[in-house]
Motif scaffolding. Sequence first.
Motif, PDB file in Angstrom:
ATOM      1  N   ASN A  18      14.826   1.091 -10.524  1.00  0.00           N
ATOM      2  CA  ASN A  18      14.153   1.941 -11.507  1.00  0.00           C
ATOM      3  C   ASN A  18      12.755   2.386 -11.064  1.00  0.00           C
ATOM      4  OD1 ASN A  18      12.648  -0.365 -11.795  1.00  0.00           O
ATOM      5  ND2 ASN A  18      13.348  -0.832 -13.856  1.00  0.00           N
ATOM      6  N   GLY A  19      12.340   2.049  -9.846  1.00  0.00           N
ATOM      7  CA  GLY A  19      11.044   2.472  -9.348  1.00  0.00           C
ATOM      8  C   GLY A  19       9.870   1.679  -9.882  1.00  0.00           C
ATOM      9  N   GLN A  20      10.139   0.644 -10.627  1.00  0.00           N
ATOM     10  CA  GLN A  20       9.069  -0.149 -11.236  1.00  0.00           C
ATOM     11  C   GLN A  20       8.678  -1.365 -10.390  1.00  0.00           C
ATOM     12  OE1 GLN A  20       7.387   0.598 -14.076  1.00  0.00           O
ATOM     13  NE2 GLN A  20       8.514   2.499 -14.102  1.00  0.00           N
ATOM     14  N   CYS A  21       9.217  -1.484  -9.212  1.00  0.00           N
ATOM     15  CA  CYS A  21       9.007  -2.679  -8.408  1.00  0.00           C
ATOM     16  C   CYS A  21       8.134  -2.419  -7.195  1.00  0.00           C
ATOM     17  CB  CYS A  21      10.349  -3.225  -7.933  1.00  0.00           C
ATOM     18  SG  CYS A  21      11.326  -3.871  -9.290  1.00  0.00           S
ATOM     19  N   VAL A  22       7.754  -3.489  -6.593  1.00  0.00           N
ATOM     20  CA  VAL A  22       7.002  -3.448  -5.345  1.00  0.00           C
ATOM     21  C   VAL A  22       7.955  -3.052  -4.225  1.00  0.00           C
ATOM     22  CG1 VAL A  22       5.826  -4.934  -3.670  1.00  0.00           C
ATOM     23  CG2 VAL A  22       5.358  -5.184  -6.101  1.00  0.00           C
ATOM     24  N   GLU A  23       7.475  -2.211  -3.319  1.00  0.00           N
ATOM     25  CA  GLU A  23       8.241  -1.828  -2.137  1.00  0.00           C
ATOM     26  C   GLU A  23       7.546  -2.398  -0.910  1.00  0.00           C
ATOM     27  OE1 GLU A  23      10.157   2.405  -3.485  1.00  0.00           O
ATOM     28  OE2 GLU A  23       8.268   2.447  -2.393  1.00  0.00           O
ATOM     29  N   VAL A  24       8.337  -2.814   0.064  1.00  0.00           N
ATOM     30  CA  VAL A  24       7.823  -3.453   1.273  1.00  0.00           C
ATOM     31  C   VAL A  24       8.382  -2.731   2.491  1.00  0.00           C
ATOM     32  CG1 VAL A  24       7.814  -5.621   2.581  1.00  0.00           C
ATOM     33  CG2 VAL A  24       7.700  -5.681   0.106  1.00  0.00           C
ATOM     34  N   ALA A  25       7.537  -2.569   3.516  1.00  0.00           N
ATOM     35  CA  ALA A  25       7.977  -1.997   4.792  1.00  0.00           C
ATOM     36  C   ALA A  25       7.423  -2.862   5.915  1.00  0.00           C
ATOM     37  CB  ALA A  25       7.490  -0.564   4.942  1.00  0.00           C
ATOM     38  N   PHE A  26       8.253  -3.196   6.872  1.00  0.00           N
ATOM     39  CA  PHE A  26       7.832  -3.973   8.034  1.00  0.00           C
ATOM     40  C   PHE A  26       7.544  -2.999   9.167  1.00  0.00           C
ATOM     41  CE2 PHE A  26      10.366  -6.757   5.398  1.00  0.00           C
ATOM     42  CZ  PHE A  26       9.522  -7.859   5.300  1.00  0.00           C
ATOM     43  N   GLY A  57       5.969  -3.096  12.831  1.00  0.00           N
ATOM     44  CA  GLY A  57       5.482  -3.938  13.924  1.00  0.00           C
ATOM     45  C   GLY A  57       5.246  -5.361  13.431  1.00  0.00           C
ATOM     46  N   GLN A  58       4.045  -5.862  13.632  1.00  0.00           N
ATOM     47  CA  GLN A  58       3.694  -7.208  13.192  1.00  0.00           C
ATOM     48  C   GLN A  58       2.947  -7.198  11.865  1.00  0.00           C
ATOM     49  OE1 GLN A  58       4.600 -10.188  14.657  1.00  0.00           O
ATOM     50  NE2 GLN A  58       5.942  -8.775  15.739  1.00  0.00           N
ATOM     51  N   ARG A  59       3.066  -6.109  11.126  1.00  0.00           N
ATOM     52  CA  ARG A  59       2.386  -5.992   9.840  1.00  0.00           C
ATOM     53  C   ARG A  59       3.383  -5.668   8.738  1.00  0.00           C
ATOM     54  NH1 ARG A  59      -3.375  -3.296  11.192  1.00  0.00           N
ATOM     55  NH2 ARG A  59      -3.867  -4.751  12.846  1.00  0.00           N
ATOM     56  N   VAL A  60       2.954  -5.955   7.516  1.00  0.00           N
ATOM     57  CA  VAL A  60       3.787  -5.689   6.348  1.00  0.00           C
ATOM     58  C   VAL A  60       2.995  -4.789   5.407  1.00  0.00           C
ATOM     59  CG1 VAL A  60       5.032  -6.717   4.413  1.00  0.00           C
ATOM     60  CG2 VAL A  60       4.879  -7.946   6.588  1.00  0.00           C
ATOM     61  N   ALA A  61       3.583  -3.676   5.016  1.00  0.00           N
ATOM     62  CA  ALA A  61       2.961  -2.756   4.070  1.00  0.00           C
ATOM     63  C   ALA A  61       3.609  -2.952   2.706  1.00  0.00           C
ATOM     64  CB  ALA A  61       3.143  -1.317   4.546  1.00  0.00           C
ATOM     65  N   VAL A  62       2.786  -2.908   1.659  1.00  0.00           N
ATOM     66  CA  VAL A  62       3.271  -3.128   0.292  1.00  0.00           C
ATOM     67  C   VAL A  62       2.722  -2.009  -0.590  1.00  0.00           C
ATOM     68  CG1 VAL A  62       3.290  -4.731  -1.658  1.00  0.00           C
ATOM     69  CG2 VAL A  62       3.259  -5.625   0.672  1.00  0.00           C
ATOM     70  N   ARG A  63       3.589  -1.437  -1.413  1.00  0.00           N
ATOM     71  CA  ARG A  63       3.157  -0.387  -2.334  1.00  0.00           C
ATOM     72  C   ARG A  63       3.936  -0.502  -3.641  1.00  0.00           C
ATOM     73  NH1 ARG A  63       5.954   5.099   0.225  1.00  0.00           N
ATOM     74  NH2 ARG A  63       8.087   4.578  -0.390  1.00  0.00           N
ATOM     75  N   HIS A  64       3.486   0.233  -4.653  1.00  0.00           N
ATOM     76  CA  HIS A  64       4.169   0.270  -5.946  1.00  0.00           C
ATOM     77  C   HIS A  64       5.201   1.388  -5.905  1.00  0.00           C
ATOM     78  CE1 HIS A  64       5.055   0.655 -10.157  1.00  0.00           C
ATOM     79  NE2 HIS A  64       4.256  -0.347 -10.452  1.00  0.00           N
ATOM     80  N   GLY A  65       6.431   1.070  -6.230  1.00  0.00           N
ATOM     81  CA  GLY A  65       7.520   2.039  -6.164  1.00  0.00           C
ATOM     82  C   GLY A  65       7.345   3.228  -7.091  1.00  0.00           C
ATOM     83  N   LYS A  66       6.677   3.041  -8.223  1.00  0.00           N
ATOM     84  CA  LYS A  66       6.502   4.134  -9.179  1.00  0.00           C
ATOM     85  C   LYS A  66       5.459   5.139  -8.686  1.00  0.00           C
ATOM     86  CE  LYS A  66       5.752   5.016 -14.068  1.00  0.00           C
ATOM     87  NZ  LYS A  66       5.520   4.418 -15.360  1.00  0.00           N
ATOM     88  N   ASN A  67       4.541   4.693  -7.840  1.00  0.00           N
ATOM     89  CA  ASN A  67       3.477   5.559  -7.359  1.00  0.00           C
ATOM     90  C   ASN A  67       3.350   5.400  -5.843  1.00  0.00           C
ATOM     91  OD1 ASN A  67       1.344   7.267  -7.174  1.00  0.00           O
ATOM     92  ND2 ASN A  67      -0.073   6.024  -8.373  1.00  0.00           N
ATOM     93  N   SER A  69       1.636 -10.498   9.711  1.00  0.00           N
ATOM     94  CA  SER A  69       2.869 -11.279   9.515  1.00  0.00           C
ATOM     95  C   SER A  69       2.539 -12.689   9.036  1.00  0.00           C
ATOM     96  CB  SER A  69       3.693 -11.307  10.797  1.00  0.00           C
ATOM     97  OG  SER A  69       2.950 -11.863  11.855  1.00  0.00           O
ATOM     98  N   GLY A  70       1.436 -13.264   9.504  1.00  0.00           N
ATOM     99  CA  GLY A  70       1.035 -14.606   9.065  1.00  0.00           C
ATOM    100  C   GLY A  70       0.644 -14.640   7.597  1.00  0.00           C
ATOM    101  N   GLU A  71      -0.090 -13.633   7.158  1.00  0.00           N
ATOM    102  CA  GLU A  71      -0.472 -13.551   5.745  1.00  0.00           C
ATOM    103  C   GLU A  71       0.758 -13.393   4.866  1.00  0.00           C
ATOM    104  OE1 GLU A  71      -4.848 -11.427   6.190  1.00  0.00           O
ATOM    105  OE2 GLU A  71      -3.032 -10.186   6.223  1.00  0.00           O
ATOM    106  N   TRP A  72       1.686 -12.532   5.296  1.00  0.00           N
ATOM    107  CA  TRP A  72       2.912 -12.315   4.526  1.00  0.00           C
ATOM    108  C   TRP A  72       3.742 -13.592   4.460  1.00  0.00           C
ATOM    109  CZ3 TRP A  72       4.291  -9.073   1.013  1.00  0.00           C
ATOM    110  CH2 TRP A  72       5.630  -8.977   0.643  1.00  0.00           C
ATOM    111  N   ARG A  73       3.836 -14.289   5.578  1.00  0.00           N
ATOM    112  CA  ARG A  73       4.591 -15.545   5.616  1.00  0.00           C
ATOM    113  C   ARG A  73       3.963 -16.570   4.670  1.00  0.00           C
ATOM    114  NH1 ARG A  73       4.101 -16.388  10.591  1.00  0.00           N
ATOM    115  NH2 ARG A  73       5.687 -14.902  11.191  1.00  0.00           N
ATOM    116  N   ALA A  74       2.636 -16.668   4.650  1.00  0.00           N
ATOM    117  CA  ALA A  74       1.968 -17.603   3.745  1.00  0.00           C
ATOM    118  C   ALA A  74       2.261 -17.247   2.290  1.00  0.00           C
ATOM    119  CB  ALA A  74       0.464 -17.599   4.007  1.00  0.00           C
ATOM    120  N   PHE A  75       2.256 -15.956   1.965  1.00  0.00           N
ATOM    121  CA  PHE A  75       2.556 -15.517   0.609  1.00  0.00           C
ATOM    122  C   PHE A  75       3.991 -15.850   0.221  1.00  0.00           C
ATOM    123  CE2 PHE A  75       4.371 -12.136  -2.085  1.00  0.00           C
ATOM    124  CZ  PHE A  75       3.709 -12.443  -3.263  1.00  0.00           C
ATOM    125  N   THR A  76       4.949 -15.481   1.066  1.00  0.00           N
ATOM    126  CA  THR A  76       6.352 -15.727   0.718  1.00  0.00           C
ATOM    127  C   THR A  76       6.655 -17.221   0.677  1.00  0.00           C
ATOM    128  OG1 THR A  76       7.060 -15.388   3.015  1.00  0.00           O
ATOM    129  CG2 THR A  76       7.183 -13.491   1.521  1.00  0.00           C
TER     130      THR A  76
END
Length: 70
Positions: free
Chosen positions: A20-28, A30-40, A50-57
Motif C-alpha cells: 500500500n506504499g505506507q512502508c519503509v523501502e530498502v535498497a542495497f 554496494g556496501q551501503r543500505v538506503a532507506v526511504r518512505h514508500g509513500k514519498n 552495512s555494519g550499521e544496518w546489521r546492528a539495527f537488524t
Amino acid sequence: MEDNDLLGASWRTSSLSGGNGQCVEVAFIGQRVAVRHGKNPDAAVLIFTSGEWRAFTDGVHLNEFEFPTD
C-alpha cells in the motif's frame, strides 16, 4: 552517496507490507543500505553502512526496540 547512485536502486519492502506504499523501502547499494518512505519516495533517503544496518537488524531480531510494557 550521490543522488545518481540511487537512480538504478532496486527498492523493496517487506512481504508483510501489503503493497500500500505506507512502508519503509530498502535498497542495497554496494556496501551501503538506503532507506526511504514508500509513500514519498522523492523525499530524503537515509544511508547506512552495512555494519550499521546489521546492528539495527540484529537489534530488531533481539526485540531491542519493543515498546515498554509499563
